[in-house]
Design a protein around this motif. Structure first.
Motif, PDB file in Angstrom:
ATOM      1  N   LEU A  29       0.711  -1.252  -0.062  1.00 42.31           N
ATOM      2  CA  LEU A  29      -0.104   0.103   0.092  1.00 42.31           C
ATOM      3  C   LEU A  29       0.867   1.235   0.064  1.00 42.31           C
ATOM      4  O   LEU A  29       0.539   1.945  -0.673  1.00 42.31           O
ATOM      5  N   ASN A  30       1.938   1.333   0.852  1.00 43.76           N
ATOM      6  CA  ASN A  30       2.926   2.315   0.702  1.00 43.76           C
ATOM      7  C   ASN A  30       3.547   2.649  -0.773  1.00 43.76           C
ATOM      8  O   ASN A  30       3.634   3.698  -0.906  1.00 43.76           O
ATOM      9  N   GLY A  31       3.941   1.505  -1.277  1.00 41.91           N
ATOM     10  CA  GLY A  31       4.355   1.763  -2.747  1.00 41.91           C
ATOM     11  C   GLY A  31       3.503   2.202  -3.520  1.00 41.91           C
ATOM     12  O   GLY A  31       3.730   3.119  -4.553  1.00 41.91           O
ATOM     13  N   ARG A  32       2.204   1.779  -3.550  1.00 44.57           N
ATOM     14  CA  ARG A  32       1.097   2.173  -4.387  1.00 44.57           C
ATOM     15  C   ARG A  32       0.778   3.935  -4.055  1.00 44.57           C
ATOM     16  O   ARG A  32       0.579   4.489  -4.807  1.00 44.57           O
ATOM     17  N   ARG A  33       0.685   4.356  -2.684  1.00 42.96           N
ATOM     18  CA  ARG A  33       0.785   5.492  -2.471  1.00 42.96           C
ATOM     19  C   ARG A  33       1.759   6.490  -2.868  1.00 42.96           C
ATOM     20  O   ARG A  33       1.396   7.610  -3.361  1.00 42.96           O
ATOM     21  N   SER A  34       3.108   6.055  -2.833  1.00 42.08           N
ATOM     22  CA  SER A  34       4.190   6.747  -3.343  1.00 42.08           C
ATOM     23  C   SER A  34       4.156   6.961  -4.969  1.00 42.08           C
ATOM     24  O   SER A  34       4.273   8.112  -5.340  1.00 42.08           O
ATOM     25  N   ARG A  35       3.691   6.054  -5.556  1.00 48.97           N
ATOM     26  CA  ARG A  35       3.609   6.187  -6.960  1.00 48.97           C
ATOM     27  C   ARG A  35       2.244   7.104  -7.429  1.00 48.97           C
ATOM     28  O   ARG A  35       2.801   7.982  -8.255  1.00 48.97           O
ATOM     29  N   LEU A  36       1.404   7.079  -6.511  1.00 53.11           N
ATOM     30  CA  LEU A  36       0.232   7.797  -6.671  1.00 53.11           C
ATOM     31  C   LEU A  36       0.566   9.402  -6.431  1.00 53.11           C
ATOM     32  O   LEU A  36       0.293  10.323  -7.102  1.00 53.11           O
ATOM     33  N   GLN A  37       1.497   9.768  -5.263  1.00 53.15           N
ATOM     34  CA  GLN A  37       1.833  10.875  -4.943  1.00 53.15           C
ATOM     35  C   GLN A  37       2.903  11.722  -6.169  1.00 53.15           C
ATOM     36  O   GLN A  37       2.623  12.681  -6.341  1.00 53.15           O
ATOM     37  N   ILE A  38       3.522  10.748  -6.523  1.00 49.96           N
ATOM     38  CA  ILE A  38       4.522  11.133  -7.459  1.00 49.96           C
ATOM     39  C   ILE A  38       3.724  11.536  -8.780  1.00 49.96           C
ATOM     40  O   ILE A  38       4.158  12.723  -9.386  1.00 49.96           O
ATOM     41  N   THR A  39       2.999  10.796  -9.258  1.00 51.67           N
ATOM     42  CA  THR A  39       2.318  11.211 -10.490  1.00 51.67           C
ATOM     43  C   THR A  39       1.434  12.094 -10.295  1.00 51.67           C
ATOM     44  O   THR A  39       1.184  12.927 -11.123  1.00 51.67           O
ATOM     45  N   ARG A  40       0.629  12.537  -9.209  1.00 49.01           N
ATOM     46  CA  ARG A  40      -0.187  13.474  -8.928  1.00 49.01           C
ATOM     47  C   ARG A  40       0.535  14.708  -8.731  1.00 49.01           C
ATOM     48  O   ARG A  40       0.233  15.956  -9.200  1.00 49.01           O
ATOM     49  N   MET A  41       1.769  14.727  -8.243  1.00 51.15           N
ATOM     50  CA  MET A  41       2.764  15.793  -8.151  1.00 51.15           C
ATOM     51  C   MET A  41       3.090  16.433  -9.453  1.00 51.15           C
ATOM     52  O   MET A  41       2.780  17.544  -9.740  1.00 51.15           O
ATOM     53  N   LEU A  42       3.486  15.176 -10.204  1.00 53.81           N
ATOM     54  CA  LEU A  42       3.909  15.973 -11.809  1.00 53.81           C
ATOM     55  C   LEU A  42       2.571  16.480 -12.490  1.00 53.81           C
ATOM     56  O   LEU A  42       2.788  17.401 -13.093  1.00 53.81           O
ATOM     57  N   ALA A  43       1.214  15.933 -12.055  1.00 53.70           N
ATOM     58  CA  ALA A  43       0.314  16.433 -12.890  1.00 53.70           C
ATOM     59  C   ALA A  43      -0.019  17.679 -12.449  1.00 53.70           C
ATOM     60  O   ALA A  43      -0.419  18.534 -13.195  1.00 53.70           O
ATOM     61  N   LYS A  44      -0.123  17.956 -11.244  1.00 53.91           N
ATOM     62  CA  LYS A  44      -0.326  19.292 -10.670  1.00 53.91           C
ATOM     63  C   LYS A  44       0.649  20.292 -11.350  1.00 53.91           C
ATOM     64  O   LYS A  44       0.272  21.250 -11.625  1.00 53.91           O
ATOM     65  N   ASP A  45       1.893  19.609 -11.129  1.00 56.32           N
ATOM     66  CA  ASP A  45       2.977  20.948 -11.590  1.00 56.32           C
ATOM     67  C   ASP A  45       2.855  21.353 -12.829  1.00 56.32           C
ATOM     68  O   ASP A  45       3.033  22.422 -13.358  1.00 56.32           O
ATOM     69  N   VAL A  46       2.602  20.064 -13.835  1.00 60.23           N
ATOM     70  CA  VAL A  46       2.637  20.618 -15.172  1.00 60.23           C
ATOM     71  C   VAL A  46       1.275  21.197 -15.665  1.00 60.23           C
ATOM     72  O   VAL A  46       1.390  21.999 -16.556  1.00 60.23           O
ATOM     73  N   THR A  47       0.338  21.049 -14.978  1.00 61.08           N
ATOM     74  CA  THR A  47      -0.947  21.649 -15.352  1.00 61.08           C
ATOM     75  C   THR A  47      -0.864  23.365 -14.798  1.00 61.08           C
ATOM     76  O   THR A  47      -1.774  24.085 -15.279  1.00 61.08           O
ATOM     77  N   GLN A  48      -0.229  23.543 -13.726  1.00 55.43           N
ATOM     78  CA  GLN A  48      -0.063  24.779 -12.999  1.00 55.43           C
ATOM     79  C   GLN A  48       1.124  25.555 -13.668  1.00 55.43           C
ATOM     80  O   GLN A  48       0.803  26.709 -13.776  1.00 55.43           O
ATOM     81  N   LYS A  49       2.218  24.818 -13.917  1.00 51.61           N
ATOM     82  CA  LYS A  49       3.378  25.710 -14.295  1.00 51.61           C
ATOM     83  C   LYS A  49       3.957  25.349 -15.643  1.00 51.61           C
ATOM     84  O   LYS A  49       4.742  26.140 -16.203  1.00 51.61           O
ATOM     85  N   GLY A  50       3.419  24.201 -16.175  1.00 50.71           N
ATOM     86  CA  GLY A  50       4.063  23.936 -17.528  1.00 50.71           C
ATOM     87  C   GLY A  50       3.745  24.496 -18.744  1.00 50.71           C
ATOM     88  O   GLY A  50       2.811  25.409 -18.988  1.00 50.71           O
ATOM     89  N   THR A  51       4.526  24.444 -19.596  1.00 50.19           N
ATOM     90  CA  THR A  51       4.295  25.135 -20.908  1.00 50.19           C
ATOM     91  C   THR A  51       3.410  24.230 -21.851  1.00 50.19           C
ATOM     92  O   THR A  51       3.036  23.106 -21.302  1.00 50.19           O
ATOM     93  N   GLU A  52       3.016  24.761 -22.860  1.00 53.25           N
ATOM     94  CA  GLU A  52       1.776  23.895 -23.755  1.00 53.25           C
ATOM     95  C   GLU A  52       2.562  22.708 -24.187  1.00 53.25           C
ATOM     96  O   GLU A  52       1.805  21.641 -24.274  1.00 53.25           O
ATOM     97  N   TYR A  53       3.924  22.737 -24.583  1.00 52.96           N
ATOM     98  CA  TYR A  53       4.676  21.792 -25.018  1.00 52.96           C
ATOM     99  C   TYR A  53       4.662  20.700 -23.868  1.00 52.96           C
ATOM    100  O   TYR A  53       4.734  19.216 -24.106  1.00 52.96           O
ATOM    101  N   GLU A  54       4.978  20.980 -22.637  1.00 53.70           N
ATOM    102  CA  GLU A  54       5.237  20.213 -21.607  1.00 53.70           C
ATOM    103  C   GLU A  54       3.906  19.373 -21.294  1.00 53.70           C
ATOM    104  O   GLU A  54       3.978  18.253 -21.032  1.00 53.70           O
ATOM    105  N   ILE A  55       3.066  20.208 -21.349  1.00 53.62           N
ATOM    106  CA  ILE A  55       1.500  19.310 -21.095  1.00 53.62           C
ATOM    107  C   ILE A  55       1.199  18.379 -22.019  1.00 53.62           C
ATOM    108  O   ILE A  55       0.989  17.147 -21.646  1.00 53.62           O
ATOM    109  N   ALA A  56       1.422  18.770 -23.361  1.00 57.09           N
ATOM    110  CA  ALA A  56       1.386  17.824 -24.553  1.00 57.09           C
ATOM    111  C   ALA A  56       2.285  16.803 -24.254  1.00 57.09           C
ATOM    112  O   ALA A  56       1.985  15.554 -24.564  1.00 57.09           O
ATOM    113  N   ALA A  57       3.524  16.990 -23.881  1.00 58.04           N
ATOM    114  CA  ALA A  57       4.476  15.903 -24.113  1.00 58.04           C
ATOM    115  C   ALA A  57       4.346  14.892 -22.909  1.00 58.04           C
ATOM    116  O   ALA A  57       4.560  13.713 -23.164  1.00 58.04           O
ATOM    117  N   VAL A  58       3.868  15.195 -21.671  1.00 60.19           N
ATOM    118  CA  VAL A  58       3.432  14.309 -20.868  1.00 60.19           C
ATOM    119  C   VAL A  58       2.163  13.716 -20.602  1.00 60.19           C
ATOM    120  O   VAL A  58       1.811  13.151 -19.551  1.00 60.19           O
TER     121      VAL A  58
END
Length: 515
Positions: free
Chosen positions: A166-195
């Motif tokens: 469960l801790n492993g699943r939570r860690s993977r979810l946290q990392i993916t959510r962190m990337l999702a938040k960061d790219v949608t809030q700060k990412g360029t159009e290219y970065e959003i499309a790229a990931v």
């Protein structure tokens, strides 16, 4: 994912601790030019391949109509919205994982506590009998200690492995959510499309993974004599059924002998009740207020005109059916107006009104047919609502109470014979419920029964170790009991959503929320 997708292979990788330290910038490198066509700006997006492309890519490798194209800014805006929606949905998964982790950690603590209590009880049991058979006791004591150690280590390892998963699943979810938040809030159009493809794929995969419900609390480990008079501990460790959580919602009704009970779709309650001279089905509103009484003798003359009501069911067609102390099933309109009655015997064995057979058990099967139990002749009949006979079968015990399972089998109980059986449509016994521990012999008098869609059977025991017991058909064992909140339970019924249990507790009705 970064080692799988060619587009992401150049990305630097960091551990979760490095990300949490705040020393690692969460921005993506600026790369707005095409890697295949030097100097060309990525202005378009191939929706077929989910990659940003330049004007040359658009007419060479990703040309229309084989590939669907869009301008990069429009595609990025649309995919940013999709990522945000998926991130919001994943928040609930994160909460669920946290709950499961907390539940698992609680079970670890309980396991240690239960093991400690078991050791204490084991020591006390040894001391109480050591003068009589010290040599035999010491042998059994050592065996029990070994089994207890094995039991603890086995289950502790299982729970710790579950926590790691469960801790492993939570860690993977946290990392993916962190990337999702960061790219949608700060990412360029290219970065959003790229990931976009990798992030949405990971979020969907994590969101669709099945999560278990939190496990129930562990019961206490106890030791028993192998047989009366022999002072040797039973070395078989058992998890006794834990106390079942039943939170009382309300108590109402002024009954004398409350028996069968049913919950309607609107939340109202119908319960069979009789005294020396009154024979009624009481109808209560969802607030517990008595709204009407249905007389079991209304419109009837001759034998059975004044019969003690026993079981009651509400048919999907709106009609009410009841049994009690006669050979007939009686039918009423929804407002309580008497319609008719019919014999439950098969056509080749129809008894006259002078027949002494008694019908008591009553339920509705998955095909909306009536299941009727005759306690005098020990058989069960299947009838259509209009009384048409379908089949009948002899059964090994008197079917005082009946319930149907989701597998279309039939459960019958008899407090006289202290037995509960699951039978098929031929009367063959499929399962016999042994008395739960602590309710042996005269202490086991099962009455009302009801079964949930997922195979949990609730059984009322009205004498001896009085209570409501829960039996898991799939697991073949008792998984809970409540011996504190009822005094003389007879009829049981589940609400439509199966979150509440109605109990005809002889002189009143009690409604419980169940977990």
């Amino acid at each position: 994912m970064h080692k799988t997708f060619k587009l992401l292979k150049h990305h630097p990788l960091f551990t979760l601790d490095e990300l949490r330290s705040g020393k690692v910038p969460l921005s993506l490198p600026d790369q707005n030019t095409c890697q295949k066509h030097k100097g060309e700006i990525l202005m378009f997006y191939c929706e077929t391949c989910d990659v940003p492309i330049c004007s040359k890519c658009a007419v060479i490798a990703h040309r229309h109509p084989e590939h669907k194209q869009a301008e990069l800014d429009n595609a990025a805006a649309e995919r940013s919205k999709t990522i945000q929606e998926l991130e919001k949905e994943s928040a609930q998964i994160a909460i669920k994982i946290d709950e499961l982790i907390a539940s698992n950690e609680e079970l670890v603590l309980q396991l240690k506590e239960v093991s400690s209590e078991a050791n204490t009880e084991l020591d006390k049991t040894r001391d109480s009998v050591k003068k009589q058979m010290l040599e035999i006791l010491e042998k059994a004591y050592k065996e029990s200690k070994d089994k207890l150690k094995e039991f603890k280590e086995k289950n502790l390892t299982m729970l710790r492995n579950k926590s790691d998963e469960l801790n492993g699943r939570r860690s993977r979810l946290q990392i993916t959510r962190m990337l999702a938040k960061d790219v949608t809030q700060k990412g360029t159009e290219y970065e959003i499309a790229a990931v976009y493809a990798s992030v949405t794929s990971s979020l969907k995969e994590l969101s669709e993974q099945k999560l278990e419900t939190p496990a129930p609390k562990l019961g206490k480990v106890k030791f028993r004599m192998i047989k009366p008079g022999l002072p040797v501990m039973n070395t078989l460790l058992e998890l006794y059924p834990p106390e079942m959580k039943m939170n009382e919602v309300k108590e109402f009704g002024n009954l004398v002998n409350g028996r069968g009970i049913v919950c309607t779709e609107t939340g109202s309650i119908m319960v069979a009740n009789f005294s020396g001279s009154e024979f009624y089905y009481h109808v209560y509103s969802d607030k517990g207020e008595l709204s009407s009484k249905i007389s079991t003798s209304s419109g009837i003359t001759g034998r059975g005109s004044a019969s003690s009501p026993w079981c009651i069911v509400l048919h999907p067609n709106g009609r009410i059916f009841g049994t009690g102390n006669t050979q007939h099933v009686k039918q009423y309109q929804g407002d309580g107006t008497y319609v008719n009655r019919y014999s439950t015997l098969s056509p080749d064995n129809v008894a006259s009104d002078a027949d002494d057979s008694t019908v008591q058990g009553l339920a509705i099967d998955n095909d909306d047919n009536l299941i009727v139990g005759n306690v005098t002749k020990k058989y069960v009949s299947i009838k259509k609502p209009d009384g048409t006979h379908i089949t009948s079968m002899h059964v090994p015990i008197k079917p005082w109470f009946i319930s149907a399972t989701s597998a279309d089998n039939i459960i019958i109980s008899s407090y006289e014979e202290r037995a509960v059986h699951v039978i098929d449509r031929t009367g063959e016994v499929l399962i016999t419920f042994n008395p739960p521990d602590g309710a042996d012999g005269a202490a086991w008098n099962p009455t009302g029964i009801c079964c949930s869609k997922d195979g949990n059977v609730f059984i009322a025991n009205y004498q001896g170790r009085v209570g409501v017991y829960q039996y898991d058909l799939k697991g073949g064992k008792y998984i809970g009991c409540n011996t504190n909140d009822v005094t003389q339970p007879w009829g049981l019924a589940l609400s439509k959503d199966e979150k509440k249990l109605a109990v005809a507790d002889n002189t009143c009705v009690k409604i419980f929320e169940i977990e």
